[in-house]
Design an enzyme around this catalytic site. Structure first.
Site, PDB file in Angstrom:
ATOM      1  N   CYS A 100       0.865  -1.186   0.000  1.00 20.07           N
ATOM      2  CA  CYS A 100       0.000   0.000   0.000  1.00 20.07           C
ATOM      3  C   CYS A 100       0.895   1.227   0.000  1.00 20.07           C
ATOM      4  O   CYS A 100       1.961   1.225   0.614  1.00 20.07           O
ATOM      5  CB  CYS A 100      -0.929   0.010   1.207  1.00 20.07           C
ATOM      6  SG  CYS A 100      -2.090   1.424   1.198  1.00 20.07           S
ATOM      7  N   SER A 101       0.447   2.265  -0.686  1.00 20.73           N
ATOM      8  CA  SER A 101       1.229   3.503  -0.719  1.00 20.73           C
ATOM      9  C   SER A 101       0.325   4.676  -1.037  1.00 20.73           C
ATOM     10  O   SER A 101      -0.817   4.509  -1.485  1.00 20.73           O
ATOM     11  CB  SER A 101       2.350   3.416  -1.761  1.00 20.73           C
ATOM     12  OG  SER A 101       1.798   3.404  -3.069  1.00 20.73           O
ATOM     13  N   SER A 102       0.847   5.863  -0.822  1.00 20.88           N
ATOM     14  CA  SER A 102       0.228   7.087  -1.310  1.00 20.88           C
ATOM     15  C   SER A 102       0.995   7.493  -2.563  1.00 20.88           C
ATOM     16  O   SER A 102       2.133   7.953  -2.498  1.00 20.88           O
ATOM     17  CB  SER A 102       0.314   8.193  -0.250  1.00 20.88           C
ATOM     18  OG  SER A 102      -0.242   9.397  -0.742  1.00 20.88           O
TER      19      SER A 102
END
Length: 378
Positions: free
Chosen positions: A95-97
């Site tokens: 998961c990342s921004s």
């Protein structure tokens, strides 16, 4: 840092991420990305991940980090940075921004207008969801996230600075039919082909914007328009863009690799040709169930379905390839690259995708009726 300085810092991000006159400029300048990042992120330390914590760096530095046009990883192999993660962690990001300029580019490609109903696949940290909410309003945004823990964090962040859009925990590859039809769908995960359920939930003339990727690491952003018969057609945008794969589209556990001698011959296409995005894409299309890895700087392919493999090594005057198993993987790759060369070795913007009403999906080079096209796995 006072409120005026905070606003100035966010406007700096908007200037980096948005072209002059972009309809998303105000949203980027207003949405507090630092809230979506939570209290910790991971920083890449040469193949391992170090935790950067908000309390350690301070609020001002955290805001400046959030307002950089870069991707911040928040989860590695299911371990969230906020969850007492070890200071040094190995694994792959889950998961990342995503860097804001890429988020904005995808929203621009979708052609989203005031009053549109939008489905987002992959809520993630909630940052892109917040941009959509800021421009369209909470009631016009639906976002689906498969990971309950990630979805809970995103919901908390979104509610911290406004009413929440319609947030769903579930399989984003199925879309969310209850609120269909949508004017546009934007996916923040990579897929090997466009799920047909997405097309079924988009109105005629609506758009799907997603990253088409695969197990050899090639990817590109696609904008497809839904036809009256339920199929779709579109093109690759041309700029590089990579997202983490949707979990059902990720490769399985990587088996141990043993270099079997197999059949040996000289390479007719040098392996470094794979450095070009267009060549990498056609190679992946030609061997869709193979994974690409490197050993000592030389590429090797292994096919998950058949166990076939191809591995290359330098020879006195070039390269040789060893091929083992029922598939001649390097033959397939070379044939595709030679067809790409014959077309002038173009970039990603020369490619397009067509999806028929019965869900036959193909990527083509030049035009849909041209001689160079490859099926997508569905």
């Amino acid at each position: 840092m006072n409120n005026g300085q905070k606003q100035q810092t966010r406007w700096g991000l908007a200037e980096q991420a948005c072209a002059e006159g972009s309809p998303w400029r105000e949203a980027v300048a207003t949405v507090p990305r630092e809230v979506c990042l939570g209290d910790a992120v991971f920083r890449d330390e040469g193949g391992r991940w170090a935790v950067v914590r908000r309390p350690d760096v301070g609020d001002e530095a955290w805001l400046r980090m959030a307002c950089l046009d870069r991707t911040w990883v928040t989860q590695v192999d299911g371990v969230h940075a906020d969850d007492d993660a070890p200071e040094d962690l190995a694994g792959g990001p889950t998961c990342s921004s995503t860097r804001p300029s890429l988020v904005v580019r995808m929203l621009d490609l979708a052609g989203i207008a005031e009053g549109d109903q939008v489905l987002e696949v992959g809520t993630g940290t909630g940052y892109s969801t917040a941009l959509l909410r800021h421009r369209l309003g909470a009631d016009r945004v639906t976002s689906v996230e498969c990971d309950p823990a990630i979805a809970r964090r995103a919901a908390d962040a979104l509610r911290a600075f406004g009413p929440a859009p319609h947030l769903v925990v579930g399989d984003g590859l199925r879309g969310h039919a209850e609120r269909a039809p949508y004017d546009a769908l934007v996916a923040t995960c990579a897929v090997r082909s466009l799920p047909y359920s997405w097309l079924a939930q988009i109105r005629e003339g609506g758009t799907v914007v997603a990253c088409l990727g695969g197990w050899m690491g090639a990817s590109g952003i696609v904008r497809a328009t839904v036809n009256a018969d339920g199929g779709a057609q579109g093109r690759f945008s041309g700029e590089p863009g990579a997202f983490m794969p949707a979990r059902p589209h990720a490769p399985g556990p990587r088996p141990d690799f043993f270099r079997y001698a197999g059949d040996v011959r000289e390479c007719r296409v040098p392996p470094d040709e794979l450095d070009h995005p267009g060549a990498a894409l056609v190679a992946q299309l030609a061997a869709p169930s193979a994974e690409l890895a490197y050993a000592d700087g030389a590429p090797l392919l292994r096919d998950f379905g058949t166990g076939s493999q191809a591995w290359t090594e330098r020879a006195d005057e070039g390269w040789v390839v060893h091929q083992h198993g029922p598939l001649r993987l390097w033959d397939q790759v070379e044939d595709a690259i030679r067809r790409w060369r014959a077309a002038g070795a173009p970039g990603l913007d020369a490619f397009g995708v067509s999806i028929s009403a019965d869900n036959v999906q193909r990527v083509w080079l030049g035009n849909p009726d041209g001689p160079a096209s490859w099926p997508l796995p569905v």
